[in-house]
Design a protein around this motif. Sequence first.
Motif, PDB file in Angstrom:
ATOM      1  N   GLU B 238       0.860  -1.179   0.000  1.00 37.82           N
ATOM      2  CA  GLU B 238       0.000   0.000   0.000  1.00 37.82           C
ATOM      3  C   GLU B 238       0.894   1.226   0.000  1.00 37.82           C
ATOM      4  N   ALA B 239       0.662   2.077  -0.982  1.00 37.63           N
ATOM      5  CA  ALA B 239       1.589   3.199  -1.125  1.00 37.63           C
ATOM      6  C   ALA B 239       0.848   4.517  -1.130  1.00 37.63           C
ATOM      7  N   GLU B 240       1.602   5.560  -0.849  1.00 38.74           N
ATOM      8  CA  GLU B 240       1.009   6.893  -0.783  1.00 38.74           C
ATOM      9  C   GLU B 240       1.903   7.803  -1.610  1.00 38.74           C
ATOM     10  N   TYR B 241       1.332   8.403  -2.625  1.00 39.21           N
ATOM     11  CA  TYR B 241       2.118   9.265  -3.488  1.00 39.21           C
ATOM     12  C   TYR B 241       1.706  10.713  -3.292  1.00 39.21           C
ATOM     13  N   THR B 242       2.683  11.600  -3.232  1.00 37.65           N
ATOM     14  CA  THR B 242       2.370  13.020  -3.141  1.00 37.65           C
ATOM     15  C   THR B 242       2.737  13.682  -4.456  1.00 37.65           C
ATOM     16  N   VAL B 243       1.792  14.439  -4.966  1.00 39.33           N
ATOM     17  CA  VAL B 243       2.010  15.070  -6.260  1.00 39.33           C
ATOM     18  C   VAL B 243       1.845  16.574  -6.108  1.00 39.33           C
ATOM     19  N   ARG B 244       2.824  17.349  -6.607  1.00 41.02           N
ATOM     20  CA  ARG B 244       2.665  18.794  -6.605  1.00 41.02           C
ATOM     21  C   ARG B 244       2.825  19.295  -8.035  1.00 41.02           C
ATOM     22  N   VAL B 245       1.813  19.976  -8.509  1.00 41.92           N
ATOM     23  CA  VAL B 245       1.832  20.387  -9.912  1.00 41.92           C
ATOM     24  C   VAL B 245       2.609  21.684 -10.050  1.00 41.92           C
ATOM     25  N   GLU B 246       3.551  21.719 -10.955  1.00 37.44           N
ATOM     26  CA  GLU B 246       4.322  22.934 -11.185  1.00 37.44           C
ATOM     27  C   GLU B 246       3.786  23.730 -12.362  1.00 37.44           C
ATOM     28  N   GLU B 247       3.300  23.030 -13.323  1.00 36.51           N
ATOM     29  CA  GLU B 247       2.812  23.728 -14.498  1.00 36.51           C
ATOM     30  C   GLU B 247       1.787  22.870 -15.229  1.00 36.51           C
ATOM     31  N   VAL B 248       0.796  23.509 -15.778  1.00 38.40           N
ATOM     32  CA  VAL B 248      -0.154  22.811 -16.646  1.00 38.40           C
ATOM     33  C   VAL B 248       0.082  23.317 -18.052  1.00 38.40           C
ATOM     34  N   LYS B 249       0.361  22.406 -18.944  1.00 37.83           N
ATOM     35  CA  LYS B 249       0.592  22.823 -20.329  1.00 37.83           C
ATOM     36  C   LYS B 249      -0.448  22.170 -21.204  1.00 37.83           C
ATOM     37  N   SER B 250      -0.987  22.966 -22.101  1.00 37.13           N
ATOM     38  CA  SER B 250      -1.965  22.325 -22.976  1.00 37.13           C
ATOM     39  C   SER B 250      -1.339  22.080 -24.331  1.00 37.13           C
ATOM     40  N   HIS B 251      -1.898  21.135 -24.957  1.00 38.23           N
ATOM     41  CA  HIS B 251      -1.421  20.636 -26.216  1.00 38.23           C
ATOM     42  C   HIS B 251      -2.307  21.289 -27.253  1.00 38.23           C
ATOM     43  N   VAL B 252      -1.830  22.278 -27.982  1.00 37.84           N
ATOM     44  CA  VAL B 252      -2.726  22.990 -28.888  1.00 37.84           C
ATOM     45  C   VAL B 252      -2.517  22.465 -30.317  1.00 37.84           C
ATOM     46  N   LEU B 253      -3.590  21.979 -30.877  1.00 34.47           N
ATOM     47  CA  LEU B 253      -3.506  21.475 -32.250  1.00 34.47           C
ATOM     48  C   LEU B 253      -3.740  22.628 -33.215  1.00 34.47           C
ATOM     49  N   PRO B 254      -3.046  22.653 -34.336  1.00 38.34           N
ATOM     50  CA  PRO B 254      -3.263  23.728 -35.299  1.00 38.34           C
ATOM     51  C   PRO B 254      -4.661  23.661 -35.884  1.00 38.34           C
ATOM     52  N   GLU B 255      -5.174  24.799 -36.267  1.00 30.49           N
ATOM     53  CA  GLU B 255      -6.500  24.861 -36.868  1.00 30.49           C
ATOM     54  C   GLU B 255      -6.523  24.080 -38.173  1.00 30.49           C
ATOM     55  N   LEU B 256      -7.661  23.487 -38.413  1.00 25.01           N
ATOM     56  CA  LEU B 256      -7.788  22.692 -39.619  1.00 25.01           C
ATOM     57  C   LEU B 256      -8.277  23.591 -40.759  1.00 25.01           C
ATOM     58  N   ASP B 257      -7.353  24.267 -41.416  1.00 26.59           N
ATOM     59  CA  ASP B 257      -7.771  25.174 -42.494  1.00 26.59           C
ATOM     60  C   ASP B 257      -6.715  25.176 -43.602  1.00 26.59           C
ATOM     61  N   ASP B 258      -6.880  26.029 -44.562  1.00 23.87           N
ATOM     62  CA  ASP B 258      -5.963  26.045 -45.707  1.00 23.87           C
ATOM     63  C   ASP B 258      -4.544  26.371 -45.276  1.00 23.87           C
ATOM     64  N   GLU B 259      -4.477  27.190 -44.217  1.00 26.80           N
ATOM     65  CA  GLU B 259      -3.159  27.577 -43.699  1.00 26.80           C
ATOM     66  C   GLU B 259      -2.371  26.314 -43.300  1.00 26.80           C
ATOM     67  N   PHE B 260      -3.086  25.441 -42.597  1.00 24.29           N
ATOM     68  CA  PHE B 260      -2.489  24.179 -42.153  1.00 24.29           C
ATOM     69  C   PHE B 260      -2.015  23.350 -43.350  1.00 24.29           C
ATOM     70  N   ALA B 261      -2.857  23.304 -44.378  1.00 29.07           N
ATOM     71  CA  ALA B 261      -2.512  22.543 -45.579  1.00 29.07           C
ATOM     72  C   ALA B 261      -1.226  23.060 -46.187  1.00 29.07           C
ATOM     73  N   LYS B 262      -1.082  24.376 -46.185  1.00 21.88           N
ATOM     74  CA  LYS B 262       0.135  24.964 -46.777  1.00 21.88           C
ATOM     75  C   LYS B 262       1.366  24.585 -45.969  1.00 21.88           C
ATOM     76  N   SER B 263       1.189  24.540 -44.644  1.00 26.38           N
ATOM     77  CA  SER B 263       2.347  24.252 -43.794  1.00 26.38           C
ATOM     78  C   SER B 263       2.813  22.800 -43.965  1.00 26.38           C
ATOM     79  N   ILE B 264       1.939  21.924 -44.404  1.00 32.40           N
ATOM     80  CA  ILE B 264       2.307  20.515 -44.571  1.00 32.40           C
ATOM     81  C   ILE B 264       3.196  20.334 -45.792  1.00 32.40           C
ATOM     82  N   GLY B 265       2.845  21.027 -46.833  1.00 32.93           N
ATOM     83  CA  GLY B 265       3.614  20.850 -48.059  1.00 32.93           C
ATOM     84  C   GLY B 265       3.044  21.756 -49.121  1.00 32.93           C
TER      85      GLY B 265
END
Lengths: 100, 480
Positions: B238-265
């Motif tokens: 039986e274990a006890e873990y202590t967690v302290r959050v230092e930062e929350v980072k979100s994973h932002v996906l690029p918008e799905l538009d023509d701009e994105f298409a251009k960046s791919i190739g």
Amino acid sequence: MTTIYDVLLRPIVTEKSNYLNSDLHQYVFEVTGDSSKSLIKDAVELLFDVDVLRVNVVNVPAKRTRRFRNRQLRVRRSGYKKAIVTLAQGDTIEIFEGVK
Amino acid sequence: MKIETQELENHQIKLTVETTAEPLDAAKHQAARKLARRTKIPGFRPGKAPYGMILRHLGEQAILDEAIEILVNDIYPKALEEERVDPYGPGELEKIVSIDPPKFEFLVPLKPRIEIGDYKSVRIPYEPKQIAASDVDEVIDNLRERQAFIEAVDRPAATGDILSLVLSGKRKEVTEGAEAEIVKERQLHVLVKDSEDDLEYPFPGFARSLVGLSKGEARVLEHTFPEDFYVENLRSAEAEYTVRVEEVKSHVLPELDDEFAKSIGEYATLDELRAAIQSELQEQATAEYDDEYGEQVLDEVIKLTNIKYPPQMLEREIDQVIEQLEERLQQQKLDMSLYLKSRKMTMGDLREEVKPVAESRLEKTLVMLELSEAEAIRIDAEEVQEETNRTMDQLSDYMEDRSLPKRLEQEVVSNVVSNVMMDMLIKKTMVRMRDLASGRIAAAEQSEESTPVETPPPADSTADTGEKPKKKRKKRNEEP
């Protein structure tokens, strides 16, 4: 003392004797040192029942040579007497048979 | 020369050849001369001694053995020709029946005989996988994922966020001899997700329990490890873990538009990108399906076919399979003896194991070649040239490094050419068979008329293909 049966020591079969044999109808033997041409003729005629036309005799000289392993060591190889016997046409000697 | 033939069931033929004594005598003399070159006979230079002398010196048997070999080499091709036997490979001297007169028995493997059934009647529905919009979406999602950027946010963690946190853990009950601390304070980056997976650190379900934490917040997590946990000293702890959050980072996906298409190739719009992905996926799927389909067709044809081949051919195929295995092993820096040891096998076992594989491979190749003949498939010289050029270019860098002897180089070249021709032949046959089996024969008929038919089949053309690359090589030498 040598009897007539002791005269011939061995037949000499070499490339050279083979040539003499097939082209000149001559046979080569090593013989004892004190045998004479006539003795050799008698011996060959008696032992092989052939006619001898001519006998030539060579005294092959002794030679010095060196041992293969010990280069310094000198060895004397004894010489021998060689008889070249020419037979009459049609006579052959068994020992040389097949050597043609 | 008297010859008797007798066909055996494993596609071999037994030839019993009897000759007179004279050829044997001649062979004996020849053998004696050959042997004399290697033996020293006192009083004679090597090779100069007369036959009688050699015979007396070496003995009858030695000369006879050699003589038989010579005689056999002489007789065997003659016997084959006389009986019009078409051998697959070298025959074997099975038995010497008698010496006087010389009489020998040969075992000759025959060329494979393939009786193809009505292969044109084989019909298998041809239905390549259609690419759905969802498949395209998946690829696009992947692309977005790759282009995603990470951004610190000030909100409670949600699924898909990355948390950087400090983790420490200890046991609740300290048993003797075990350390209380499981994890010393350490930094950790965790992707918060919905699912649980067994190899999660520090315990399965950890990432899920982090939902809702925001920056600076701490949480104590309790966990009881199962009895069969993969870390031995943590089982049922039986274990006890202590967690302290230092930062929350979100994973932002690029918008799905023509701009994105251009960046791919080089795609102007999103639709264009979609279309490109769609067609690529479709192509891939079709190619995959084509392979599979071809195999199916071939299997069907093999079922209709009556194949007969001598065991030597199978042996050779097994050799090849094993050779390929060895090459693969070498790439993994292993060698055959080690491999066999690790599998506790002998070479014989391995041969036995690969036998069915070799069998099916052999059958496929044979049927394929027969089909290409039946369908009068030809490859034309230009195509071969082109393909060879390509392969040679790939090879040439490798070849120039070493100063290979010229003869060897020639060998490599002709090897490449014959390989290329073989590949092309098989490929073309495969296409043809696919067309036949899927009922697209009418279309195929037309295309066949347009392809020029001028090259002779590959089996006979090895002589002139050997010269083609030479010309090409010269040309290349002149270029610089």
